[in-house]
Design an enzyme around this catalytic site. Structure first.
Site: not given
Ligand code: NAP
Length: 323
Positions: A132, A135-136
């Site tokens: 993801c 997200c990261d």
């Protein structure tokens, strides 16, 4: 045991649906699975969930969701649903030895990212290996990252990563992309993104963090190791709907088909979160969708299973007898 509401799944969508239905006095039963909490349980820092300016660990966030649902009377059980029957009313849900009936159901079983299937990939998940970018990506500022996949998700991940990383290399197993032309064009014209064709990742190197990847050329079989700080696997997602196939309408990829945002083809059965959403797949959108399903379900119950009027309420409502 009969319930007005059973919620299957315990990620952000399931718990949010539980909070809303519990606060509507519907005493929901949440069958959360033996690995309750959903995808955030395997995520470390969550920095994009509003309300946590310093970020929060995924499991801690899910613990807070759960506590909030339980505070209002949701009953959460960490057991797996093994069978459902939506052809009868009330609906029947089986979880191992336990059998439940319910007037309404919310399915929030989520989806899982597909992984390559390497042991090293599993060991370094959350420590350089991710599925993801939204997200990261932030953790890869100025770094050298690899993305696996040739579809729209891979292009999207690569483009997003390019805003942070120094270099992004897309590794694809064929010599042409599956992604839409517009996404291909965007990725190919991005100066930070390069492509390795006919290639696959065969190992991820590193002890505590990713330090490199092994790449195999699928044409001649040759292998080489290159330094890398991160590996983003973007080879698709799989909705957790095996249990519901044949019971509910699903699309070609297995996602539950909904109309009017949360309604499945069976009246009284609702779906929320990633199990019906191949597009956004964010904790915050899943939570929003859990809220929508809960509100839709409340309306459904009001129309189809109205509360029986208690006798004392009839008496209280009766006009006062003339003196
Ligand atoms: P996808 O279209 O199924 O693409 C998956 C890619 O991963 C393919 O290129 C495939 O290679 C590769 N792949 C699959 N298994 C692999 C493995 N074991 N090892 C290496 N590579 C592997 O999945 P997606 O990209 O997640 O997209 C899913 C759907 O969502 C699509 O309909 C897509 O259009 C849509 N989507 C749209 C957007 C957008 O419009 N912004 C964004 C994301 C997703 P092959 O090509 O060789 O099969």
């Amino acid at each position: 045991m009969h319930r007005k509401v059973i919620i299957i799944g315990s990620g952000p969508a399931g718990y949010t649906a539980a909070i809303y239905t519990a606060r509507a006095n519907l005493s929901p039963l949440v069958l959360g699975g033996t690995q309750s909490g959903g995808q955030l349980m395997i995520t470390t820092d969550v920095e994009n969930y509003p309300g946590f300016p310093d970020g929060i660990q995924g499991p801690e966030l899910m613990e807070k969701f759960r506590k909030q649902a339980e505070r209002f009377g949701a009953h959460v059980m960490d057991i797996d649903v093994t069978a459902v029957d939506f052809t009868v009313r009330p609906f029947v849900v089986r979880a191992g030895e336990n059998m439940y009936s319910a007037d309404s159901i919310i399915i929030a079983t989520g989806a899982n990212a597909k992984w390559i299937g390497l042991e090293s990939e599993l060991n370094l998940r959350g420590r350089g290996v991710s599925a993801c970018a939204t997200c990261d990506a932030f953790f890869f500022k100025g770094k050298n990252v690899y993305v696996v996949g040739g579809g729209d998700t891979a292009m999207e991940e690569a483009i997003f990563l390019s805003k942070f990383a120094k270099n992004v290399t897309v590794v694809h197993r064929r010599d042409s992309l599956r992604a839409s032309k517009i996404m291909q064009k965007k990725a190919m014209s991005n100066p930070k993104i390069s492509f390795l064709w006919n290639s696959e990742i065969t190992n991820v190197l590193g002890e505590d963090r990713v330090t490199g990847v092994e790449i195999r050329n699928v044409i001649d079989g040759s292998k080489r190791v290159v330094p890398a700080d991160g590996l983003f696997v973007a080879i698709g997602h799989e909705p957790n709907t095996i249990l519901f196939r044949g019971h509910l309408e699903t699309d070609a990829r297995g996602y539950i088909v909904v109309t009017d945002r949360t309604r499945t083809n069976i009246e009284g059965v609702f779906a929320a979160g990633d199990v019906k959403d191949a597009r956004y797949r964010q904790a915050v959108t899943a939570a929003g969708s859990g809220c929508e399903a809960a509100l839709d379900l409340e309306k459904y119950l009001e129309e189809h299973h109205p509360e029986p009027v208690v006798e004392s309420e009839i008496r209280n409502a009766a006009p006062a007898a003339p003196h």
